[in-house]
Every structure is written in C-alpha cells, then in structure tokens.
Design an enzyme around this catalytic site. Sequence first.
Site, PDB file in Angstrom:
ATOM      1  N   GLU A 281       0.826  -1.212   0.000  1.00 22.80           N
ATOM      2  CA  GLU A 281       0.000   0.000   0.000  1.00 22.80           C
ATOM      3  C   GLU A 281       0.857   1.258   0.000  1.00 22.80           C
ATOM      4  O   GLU A 281       0.560   2.235  -0.708  1.00 22.80           O
ATOM      5  CB  GLU A 281      -0.919  -0.010   1.227  1.00 22.80           C
ATOM      6  CG  GLU A 281      -2.120   0.895   1.100  1.00 22.80           C
ATOM      7  CD  GLU A 281      -3.159   0.570   2.158  1.00 22.80           C
ATOM      8  OE1 GLU A 281      -4.294   0.226   1.793  1.00 22.80           O
ATOM      9  OE2 GLU A 281      -2.824   0.648   3.364  1.00 22.80           O
ATOM     10  N   GLU A 284       2.197   1.672  -3.372  1.00 23.69           N
ATOM     11  CA  GLU A 284       1.159   2.154  -4.287  1.00 23.69           C
ATOM     12  C   GLU A 284       0.899   3.648  -4.092  1.00 23.69           C
ATOM     13  O   GLU A 284       0.715   4.393  -5.061  1.00 23.69           O
ATOM     14  CB  GLU A 284      -0.134   1.362  -4.066  1.00 23.69           C
ATOM     15  CG  GLU A 284      -1.245   1.722  -5.035  1.00 23.69           C
ATOM     16  CD  GLU A 284      -2.524   0.942  -4.793  1.00 23.69           C
ATOM     17  OE1 GLU A 284      -3.497   1.186  -5.532  1.00 23.69           O
ATOM     18  OE2 GLU A 284      -2.564   0.097  -3.859  1.00 23.69           O
ATOM     19  N   CYS A 301      -8.512  -2.491   3.076  1.00 18.59           N
ATOM     20  CA  CYS A 301      -8.459  -3.688   3.922  1.00 18.59           C
ATOM     21  C   CYS A 301      -9.789  -4.003   4.594  1.00 18.59           C
ATOM     22  O   CYS A 301      -9.945  -5.078   5.175  1.00 18.59           O
ATOM     23  CB  CYS A 301      -7.348  -3.567   4.964  1.00 18.59           C
ATOM     24  SG  CYS A 301      -7.457  -2.082   5.952  1.00 18.59           S
ATOM     25  N   SER A 321      -7.237   1.532  -3.126  1.00 26.17           N
ATOM     26  CA  SER A 321      -6.002   0.760  -3.251  1.00 26.17           C
ATOM     27  C   SER A 321      -6.346  -0.621  -3.801  1.00 26.17           C
ATOM     28  O   SER A 321      -7.358  -1.208  -3.429  1.00 26.17           O
ATOM     29  CB  SER A 321      -5.337   0.622  -1.881  1.00 26.17           C
ATOM     30  OG  SER A 321      -4.336  -0.366  -1.914  1.00 26.17           O
ATOM     31  N   LYS A 360     -16.061 -10.101   6.440  1.00 22.68           N
ATOM     32  CA  LYS A 360     -15.024 -10.985   5.915  1.00 22.68           C
ATOM     33  C   LYS A 360     -15.610 -12.304   5.411  1.00 22.68           C
ATOM     34  O   LYS A 360     -15.015 -12.974   4.574  1.00 22.68           O
ATOM     35  CB  LYS A 360     -13.974 -11.276   7.000  1.00 22.68           C
ATOM     36  CG  LYS A 360     -13.131 -10.078   7.411  1.00 22.68           C
ATOM     37  CD  LYS A 360     -12.124  -9.709   6.346  1.00 22.68           C
ATOM     38  CE  LYS A 360     -11.174  -8.614   6.832  1.00 22.68           C
ATOM     39  NZ  LYS A 360     -10.267  -8.149   5.775  1.00 22.68           N
ATOM     40  N   GLU A 363     -16.293 -11.540   2.000  1.00 19.10           N
ATOM     41  CA  GLU A 363     -15.048 -11.362   1.269  1.00 19.10           C
ATOM     42  C   GLU A 363     -14.479 -12.695   0.790  1.00 19.10           C
ATOM     43  O   GLU A 363     -13.996 -12.793  -0.345  1.00 19.10           O
ATOM     44  CB  GLU A 363     -14.019 -10.642   2.148  1.00 19.10           C
ATOM     45  CG  GLU A 363     -12.723 -10.303   1.420  1.00 19.10           C
ATOM     46  CD  GLU A 363     -11.738  -9.574   2.308  1.00 19.10           C
ATOM     47  OE1 GLU A 363     -11.411  -8.409   1.991  1.00 19.10           O
ATOM     48  OE2 GLU A 363     -11.296 -10.149   3.321  1.00 19.10           O
ATOM     49  N   GLU A 368     -13.064 -12.812  -7.198  1.00 18.12           N
ATOM     50  CA  GLU A 368     -11.767 -12.176  -7.472  1.00 18.12           C
ATOM     51  C   GLU A 368     -10.675 -12.684  -6.541  1.00 18.12           C
ATOM     52  O   GLU A 368      -9.478 -12.523  -6.834  1.00 18.12           O
ATOM     53  CB  GLU A 368     -11.866 -10.646  -7.309  1.00 18.12           C
ATOM     54  CG  GLU A 368     -12.970  -9.985  -8.100  1.00 18.12           C
ATOM     55  CD  GLU A 368     -14.236  -9.781  -7.282  1.00 18.12           C
ATOM     56  OE1 GLU A 368     -14.907  -8.755  -7.480  1.00 18.12           O
ATOM     57  OE2 GLU A 368     -14.535 -10.649  -6.429  1.00 18.12           O
ATOM     58  N   CYS A 504     -11.715  -2.238  13.787  1.00 18.39           N
ATOM     59  CA  CYS A 504     -11.966  -3.675  13.968  1.00 18.39           C
ATOM     60  C   CYS A 504     -12.156  -4.071  15.422  1.00 18.39           C
ATOM     61  O   CYS A 504     -12.798  -5.099  15.704  1.00 18.39           O
ATOM     62  CB  CYS A 504     -10.817  -4.481  13.375  1.00 18.39           C
ATOM     63  SG  CYS A 504     -10.530  -4.175  11.625  1.00 18.39           S
TER      64      CYS A 504
END
Length: 579
Positions: A281, A284, A301, A321, A360, A363, A368, A504
């Site tokens: 990151e 990037e 994230c 990102s 999650k 996710e 992907e 979180c």
Amino acid sequence: MKKMINLKINNIPVTVPEGTTILQAAKMANIEIPSLCYLKDVNCIGACRVCVVEIVGRRGLVASCVYPVEEGMEVLTNTPAVRASRKTTIELILSTHHKKCLSCVRGNNCELQKLAYDYAIDEDRFKGEEPIYKIDDSAPYVVRDNNKCIQCLRCVATCNKVQSVGAIGQIRRGFDVHVGSPFDIGLASTSCVGCGQCIVSCPVGALYEKSNIDQVWDAIADPSKKVVFFTAPSIAATLGECFGMPVGTNVEGKMVNAIKMLGNVEVYNMNLTADLTIMEEANELLDRLKTDKPIPMFTSCCPGWIKFCEHNYPELLPNLSTCKSPQEMFGALLKSYYCQKNNIDPKDMFVVSVIPCTAKKFEVSRPELSNAGIADVDVAITTRELSRMIKGAGIAFKDIPDAEFDNPFAVGSGAGAIFGASGGVMEAALRTAANILDGTNEKLEFMDVRGMSGIKEATYKIAGTEVDVCVASGLANARKVIEMIKSGEKKYLFVEIMACPGGCINGGGQPVQSDSVRNYSELKSKRASVLYNADKEGSLRLSHENPIVQSLYDDYLEAPGKAKAHSLLHTTYTARKKY
C-alpha cells in the site's frame, strides 16, 4: 459551561449537567435503570418502556432514557408501580417472542433473558397469536430471525444513523409490523455491506452471524486436510471478554494455545500480512504521488467499506487501493508460496481466518479472491465463533498457559498490530512511507490519527512534502468525508476508512457486550489500548523491517508492486446496484 442541576434519585443527592437524562443521572449515582431500546449515540426513542421511573408529585411514569432532569426533581426507580409496569412490559414482549433460549446464540448473554430473571417473569402470562417469520439466511454473513425480534429498533438506528446504509427498517403496520428489508427481500439482495453492527447492537438473538463452525470441525477431523488458522490483531484484544475477563485484557498467548488444543492445526500471526499490506500500500501511494493515477487513495483492507463503495460510489473504485486485505493476502500466500515450499496441493489445505468482522465472510466468497476456482481463504470465523469452539472443546481458557504462533509466519510488527484500531492502517503506512521517502525518518507515532473520533484529519511533512490525510470510521462518517472530497471542500492524498466505528476492535464479529457496558464504559478505547500497548512494548515497530516480510520478497515476491507481488497480492472491484 453548562448549568448544574441538583436532584435526588432514591433519596440520593445527585448533581449533573443540564440536559442530562434521568437514566444517565441514575448511573452517576450508581443506580442502574434497566432498558432495552436505548443505546448511547445510536438509539434514544423511549419506545420499550422498560426504563420507566416515578417522579414525586407527578402522575404517571416517564421513560428515563429521554426525560431530562430538573432542579429539585425527586426520582424513584423501584416503587411497586414502577416494578409492576416493567414486569408487565417484559411479559408483553415475551408474548410474541420465540422463546428457544436453550438453542439461541445469545443464551446467557441476552438482555431480555436477564430482565426476565431479574423481574421473576411469567413468560406465559399473555398467551396469544405468535407471528411466524421466515428466517432470512440469504446472506453469507448474517442471519435475521424476526421470531426473536422485540422491536427495540436498535439495529434499524445503527444501519440508518451510524452506517447510513439503510438496508433494514420497520415495514407493514399494526400487529404485522416487523423489521425487514424493502418488500421483504433477503439481505443478500440489498445494499447491506455485512458490517454486522446490527448484530452487536441487538439485545437478543434476532441477529447473528452465519456460522462456519461445523465446517472447521469437519476439516480438523479430516486426516487428508492441512488445517491452518491465522488470527487478526484485534482478536487477542477481545477474546478474553467471552470468558468473563476484563475489557482490555491481552490474551494472545492463551488464544494461540486454545486454538492448538482444538486439534492438529497450525496457528499463524496475521500481523505479518498486515505488514505485507503496508509494504504494498505504501508503495502504491508513492507511485500515485509520482504519476497521474487517481488521488486520494483509499485504503482497501475493510470489506464492509469496499462493498459500501461498490454500491454507493462506484465512480471512486479507481481510487481504492488495489491491495487485498491482510486476510486475503495470507490465504493467497499459503495456497501458493507455502504449498509450493511444502509440496502440498492447495486443494488439501484448509485455511481458517479468525476475524472481528462479519463482512469478511462475504469477502472469502468473492470470485476475485480465488485462484483456479480455489478460494484464498476457506472460511472466516468471528471472535464469537472461536469462543464457542473453545467452550465446546471443554478448554479452561483462563487457566491454560500461553503459547506462541507457529513458524514460518510467527512474527508481526507493532505497525501490523495497530491495524485493528481506527487510524492504525494510516499510521502504519505513514511510518513506512515516511521512512522510504526520507531514509532516516524516525517518527513512529502519528498521534493525530489515533482515537475514537469518527473523522480525524492531519497534515504531515514527509521528505519536504505536505501530505494531507483523513481517517474515518463508521460508514455515515465515510459518506461525509466522500461528499466533502467530491464537492472540492477537502483535498486529501490518503484516506483510511473502516466500516465499524472505532475500527476492527468494535467489529460486528466481536463479543456482544450488554447495553450497560456499551452505554457507560469506554469499550472501544479499552480494546484499542491493547493494540497500542503491544506496539509500544514490541521491539519491531515498522512493517518494512519485519524479517519474514523481507524474506518473502527475497524468496518469492521480488519487490513491492512488482509483477509477482501484484498478481498475488492485489485485486479488482465490482460496481454494484444500490437497492
């Protein structure tokens, strides 16, 4: 300065600021008035009537959660009339409540169950028609059971006010009124982002995560499977709460040992891939600063935030990102690098992520985030699910000794640890980006982006360049930030967004605390302090100095942003309809 008000509660003198409610004033006098619909900063509607009290000299009872104090007021919280009213209210609530307490996920941790015990309730006093609702388990992350809903509307307020998602609300009228999605469609067909904040706000078992516990037990029992766990930073900061330990207790060592006691498994440290995320990151971000790629760059994230962006701001997807989350980076590494090094067929590896987040679970199902049809991560289980596995295995959690994470993925930096608190990703990235740009920058603590404020801004000078950054937690705050950016009011280079307020440590998969804890203690700050203390006390505090990260690049990934690393550790996003 606010005017101070003097009153008495149960003959105890109390002095509080003007505007304080009776409920809040009582707490200051160490008197706890029961409530169901009230939740600090979320829901204050006086609807459940469980918090009623009597005011001397006035007729009738008042809802203490919405009634402001007055000079000279005398409040009584436990008169016969008050107790009778509360008891009747609770019994009426139970008349339409599906009372399957023995199999409910909130058994022994249910606010309604506690009140029923405290007030010696007759659960069958009011027998009548009990509505039957179809359980909505359409989404991969949350189950909604309206048969247990008590219409407190805490979940609705959370979804609409705190998260600005609006996937649920009250529908129908009269006896048929219930919480649901438009036209009673399943949550999977709405703009629900899976954050799970509705779950942790619910006082009963009407909302809970879709469990993957049986899949994990089956994999552990399968001799053909190589089962590996990895745990997110904030799990060690909260798991102890499930076993009666004080909020803010670091149980990392016990957590690792308890997982190992579940069976023949290995346990790895997700702080490692938090460090890897920072490497990618930060690289990037530096690349975007040097080129004409879209600015600001948003962190990627948090899967709840990603889905929110896909539904509500698809035009900003190029600003996200491209880094996978630490969870998905770990899964990708395990099923490529690790399997190759150990001659394991990826199909024979079962990867379990222990996370504070229900999003999650969505996710891991994203196409992907798989390779040749094999998902990077097989299942994601919440802190609550892990605690149920530990309890089901008969492990005396508080009494077991500490253990360490397994090699070769045992080491994570303090920068990776603070990922679990709002501002932690930003701070970790700034540590590494500043070091790469300056070469000798020794700044480690970026205090302006810490704390539980919903929106935090800062400007840092790095290598002579002023970098404007922003941190937002809670999706209503994210929406405010995005609208300011779109209008041109704000110009940031880097923005961190977490779907859950506080990050979180307050995720939708974390231990459910009672309203008395959520309303009157600094729950999020106490949990976050575990992560910041782990960072401060550790000898390794920079992601790019993690020796395992360095060896991963030397042996396999080449360098941050290079073709190999990009193909394995980066992803794409999907514009979605808004419902």
